[in-house]
Scaffold this motif. Structure first.
Motif, short mmCIF file in Angstrom:
data_model
loop_
_atom_site.label_atom_id
_atom_site.label_comp_id
_atom_site.label_asym_id
_atom_site.label_seq_id
_atom_site.Cartn_x
_atom_site.Cartn_y
_atom_site.Cartn_z
N GLY A 15 44.54 -31.26 9.64
CA GLY A 15 44.02 -29.95 9.96
C GLY A 15 44.93 -29.10 10.82
O GLY A 15 44.64 -27.92 11.06
N LYS A 16 46.05 -29.66 11.28
CA LYS A 16 46.95 -28.91 12.15
C LYS A 16 47.62 -27.79 11.36
O LYS A 16 47.99 -27.96 10.21
CB LYS A 16 48.01 -29.83 12.74
CG LYS A 16 48.97 -29.11 13.69
CD LYS A 16 49.92 -30.08 14.33
CE LYS A 16 50.93 -29.35 15.22
NZ LYS A 16 50.29 -28.62 16.33
N GLU A 17 47.77 -26.62 12.02
CA GLU A 17 48.53 -25.52 11.41
C GLU A 17 50.00 -25.72 11.74
O GLU A 17 50.37 -25.87 12.90
CB GLU A 17 48.05 -24.17 11.95
CG GLU A 17 48.74 -23.00 11.25
CD GLU A 17 48.26 -21.66 11.78
OE1 GLU A 17 47.79 -20.85 10.97
OE2 GLU A 17 48.35 -21.43 13.00
N ILE A 18 50.83 -25.74 10.71
CA ILE A 18 52.25 -25.98 10.92
C ILE A 18 53.03 -24.74 10.54
O ILE A 18 52.74 -24.05 9.56
CB ILE A 18 52.74 -27.21 10.12
CG1 ILE A 18 52.39 -27.08 8.64
CG2 ILE A 18 52.13 -28.48 10.68
CD1 ILE A 18 52.90 -28.20 7.80
N GLY A 19 54.05 -24.45 11.36
CA GLY A 19 54.87 -23.26 11.15
C GLY A 19 56.09 -23.56 10.31
O GLY A 19 56.13 -24.54 9.57
N ARG A 78 54.69 -18.17 10.35
CA ARG A 78 54.12 -18.11 11.69
C ARG A 78 55.21 -17.97 12.73
O ARG A 78 56.19 -18.71 12.75
CB ARG A 78 53.31 -19.38 11.97
CG ARG A 78 52.64 -19.40 13.34
CD ARG A 78 51.58 -20.49 13.40
NE ARG A 78 52.16 -21.80 13.24
CZ ARG A 78 52.62 -22.55 14.24
NH1 ARG A 78 52.59 -22.09 15.47
NH2 ARG A 78 53.12 -23.75 14.02
N VAL A 91 47.18 -30.60 6.00
CA VAL A 91 47.50 -29.63 7.05
C VAL A 91 47.40 -28.22 6.48
O VAL A 91 47.32 -28.02 5.27
CB VAL A 91 48.92 -29.87 7.60
CG1 VAL A 91 49.01 -31.21 8.31
CG2 VAL A 91 49.96 -29.78 6.49
N GLU A 92 47.43 -27.24 7.38
CA GLU A 92 47.46 -25.83 7.00
C GLU A 92 48.89 -25.32 7.17
O GLU A 92 49.43 -25.35 8.28
CB GLU A 92 46.50 -25.01 7.86
CG GLU A 92 45.04 -25.24 7.54
CD GLU A 92 44.66 -24.74 6.16
OE1 GLU A 92 45.23 -23.70 5.72
OE2 GLU A 92 43.81 -25.37 5.51
N VAL A 93 49.48 -24.86 6.10
CA VAL A 93 50.87 -24.43 6.10
C VAL A 93 50.95 -22.92 6.27
O VAL A 93 50.27 -22.17 5.58
CB VAL A 93 51.57 -24.85 4.78
CG1 VAL A 93 52.94 -24.22 4.68
CG2 VAL A 93 51.66 -26.36 4.69
N ASP A 94 51.79 -22.49 7.22
CA ASP A 94 52.06 -21.07 7.40
C ASP A 94 53.55 -20.89 7.66
O ASP A 94 54.01 -20.92 8.81
CB ASP A 94 51.24 -20.50 8.57
CG ASP A 94 51.40 -18.98 8.69
OD1 ASP A 94 52.15 -18.40 7.88
OD2 ASP A 94 50.79 -18.39 9.58
N GLU A 141 46.68 -24.76 2.27
CA GLU A 141 46.44 -26.18 2.50
C GLU A 141 47.46 -27.03 1.74
O GLU A 141 47.77 -26.75 0.58
CB GLU A 141 45.02 -26.54 2.07
CG GLU A 141 44.59 -27.94 2.46
CD GLU A 141 43.14 -28.21 2.10
OE1 GLU A 141 42.25 -27.94 2.92
OE2 GLU A 141 42.91 -28.70 0.96
N LYS A 174 52.15 -20.89 1.63
CA LYS A 174 51.11 -20.86 2.64
C LYS A 174 49.82 -21.44 2.08
O LYS A 174 49.50 -21.27 0.90
CB LYS A 174 50.89 -19.42 3.10
CG LYS A 174 49.89 -19.24 4.23
CD LYS A 174 49.86 -17.81 4.70
CE LYS A 174 48.88 -17.63 5.87
NZ LYS A 174 48.88 -16.25 6.38
#
Length: 557
Positions: free
Chosen positions: A45-49, A146, A140-143, A118, A116
């Protein structure tokens, strides 16, 4: 990226027979009966930059991990680096290789083309026996876009360009540190030759001090130490540039030479450009600029990219490294010149060197087939993997011995010592502390090994070749540009224990005559391709050409 580019499916039922789902870390019983492992980071679930690391561990009961393949969002990214310290795993399972069961892969989302949204991170580990372990995937959540917001700080105002000197220019040199290391020794050799040939005069600026300062000052080169600046503090970065500009005022520099692309050197680039100086930038790091700068302040990253685009010339030692920087700097600003090696001290050492006496002093049998690996002990250089590979081939080669030169008082060296202590062939392996007297190890060696997963063109490999010591190296960046497999050495794939075992076997199975011929051909290649006087002359020519051009604008113009 290195590694196999086949797609790892997310569906467990599609894995080849024998893949074992990973298990959580268990309390002792300290006997490991089945393979275990875990992805520790990033967390579900972590958002990764744009830049993140995949960290974890994988442990098999009967053999070290041979390779770890990483997939993110259905894209296979290749092999992870092995041999990272894991004292927590060692505390649970009493296995020799448990303490170094960690793996790491750094992922740069824009370069990997991961969109960007999941994404699932999948990892599969393979043992030396071919057993496979599928770790529990992490979503994880990919951005990729960011960024952290930060305040803007005005750039230093450009100064009036100084008068140019055409015959013997005064060059200000910016480097990151003055301790023992490949980039620092490269610079020392270059300065010695250019001073010897009266090609330029120099003043050197270094962020950090070190043992090489004495040798540089003995060349009548003044040394100025600035101290580091914070990578995430724009005002600190600009403040150091302002201080450098104030220090440069009135010193009549004609050009700037910058050593390495680390952020310890880059304030000097901006300061020189603000003074209107042409900038020649020698880059040794085989990482893309976006990778190098991904974790720094976005504003500093933007300024550094602009400074690189405005540099007069970027100088590389390997074409593979140059290609990484061309998208930012532009190909017209980039050139590859294989750097020069000072053969004079090596030849002096060889003339008086007695291999038999040196072996007696070091306690190495006279008839041993001695394998030597030189470099500070760290996961990137894969010494732990080399120890595992040697332990596998040792029974077939009973006269083989292995020496690691580069031990320090740190955890990486401690785990290598532990691996040596518990290896079946441990009595034929040894760890030597970092030493300035490394030449004796080239002279004693029958085979030199560079097992690193990232190297542009290591000086240690060139030095071994000058000693006519045959080299086994990984097929990364500048090494295949130097070594032709089977002719001037041997090549194998990186981050792959089986490939390293095969490479060692090929080299040790060669006859003494084949090794002598490889040593002679590699020596001749270095003499022709890596002449230090020729290299210094080419750098001096680039400096004169840069001075002869119109003054460079500052990065703000």
């Amino acid at each position: 990226m290195n590694g196999l580019q086949w797609r790892l499916t997310a569906t467990r039922r599609l894995w080849a027979p024998g893949a074992v789902p990973s298990q959580p870390l268990l309390e002792p019983d300290r006997t490991l009966r089945e393979p275990h492992g875990k992805i520790d980071f990033p967390k579900p679930g972590k958002e990764i930059g744009p830049l993140f690391e995949v960290l974890g561990w994988a442990l098999f009961p009967n053999s070290p991990t041979a390779s770890v393949e990483v997939t993110v969002g259905g894209k296979a990214l290749g092999r992870a680096r092995l041999g990272l310290s894991r004292p927590d795993v060692r505390a649970h399972w009493d296995l020799d290789h448990a303490g170094s069961s960690g793996f790491q892969m750094t992922v740069l989302l824009p370069d990997a083309g991961i969109p960007k949204g999941e994404a699932e991170i999948e990892v599969v580990a393979t043992s030396l026996d071919g057993e496979r372990l599928l770790l529990e995937p992490v979503v994880v959540e990919v951005d990729p876009d960011r960024e952290e917001k930060e305040d803007k700080v005005p750039a230093p105002a450009p100064r009036t360009p100084l008068q140019r000197s055409a015959l013997r220019p005064h060059v200000v040199v910016f480097t990151h540190q003055l301790n023992l290391g490949g980039g620092q020794l490269y610079l020392l050799d270059l300065l010695k030759q250019m001073v010897r040939d009266e090609l330029a005069s120099f003043t050197l600026v270094s962020t950090l001090d070190g043992s090489l300062r004495t040798e540089i000052e003995e060349l009548d080169i003044p040394v100025h130490i600035t101290g580091p600046t914070a990578y995430d503090d724009l005002s600190s970065h600009v403040g150091q540039i302002e201080e450098l500009i104030a220090w440069m005022e009135g010193r009549d520099f004609d050009a700037a030479f910058v050593n390495t692309a680390t952020l310890l050197s880059t304030p000097g680039v901006e300061a020189a450009q603000a003074m209107g100086l042409p900038v020649l930038w020698a880059i040794h790091e085989s990482f893309s600029p976006t990778f190098l700068w991904a974790n720094i302040s976005p504003a500093i990253r933007e300024r550094t990219a602009a400074a690189m685009k405005a540099a007069t010339t970027l100088i590389f030692e390997a074409k593979a490294t140059q290609r990484l920087f061309e998208p930012v700097a532009g190909p017209d600003r980039c050139t590859t010149i294989p750097y020069g090696l000072d053969l004079t001290p090596i030849e002096k050492a060889r003339r008086t060197f007695n291999p038999a006496a040196a072996r007696r002093e070091e306690g190495i049998p006279a008839d041993a087939e001695l394998i030597v690996c030189v470099g500070t002990i760290e996961p990137r250089k894969a010494q732990l993997m080399l120890a595992h590979a040697f332990d596998v081939i040792a029974p077939r080669h009973p006269r083989a011995h292995l020496a690691f030169v580069g031990g320090k008082d740190d955890l990486d060296s401690e785990y290598l010592e532990e691996a040596i202590e518990h290896a079946k062939a441990g009595e034929r392996m040894r760890l030597i502390p970092v030493t300035p007297e490394v030449e004796r190890w080239y002279g004693m060696a029958d085979l030199f090994v560079s097992a690193s997963d990232v190297e542009s063109l290591p000086k240690t490999v060139l030095e071994a070749m000058v000693w006519e010591t045959p080299v086994l190296a990984t097929n990364v960046f500048g090494l295949p540009e130097l070594i032709t497999d089977g002719e001037t050495g041997w090549l194998c794939e990186s981050r792959d224990l089986k490939a390293l075992i095969t490479g060692l076997t090929r080299a040790l199975d060669s006859t003494p005559e084949e090794r002598r011929q490889i040593g002679k051909r590699s020596r001749a290649l270095v003499e022709e391709r890596h002449s230090l006087p020729k290299y210094a002359s080419e750098i001096a020519s680039l400096v004169r050409d840069a001075i002869a051009k119109k003054p460079m604008p500052s990065v703000e113009d």
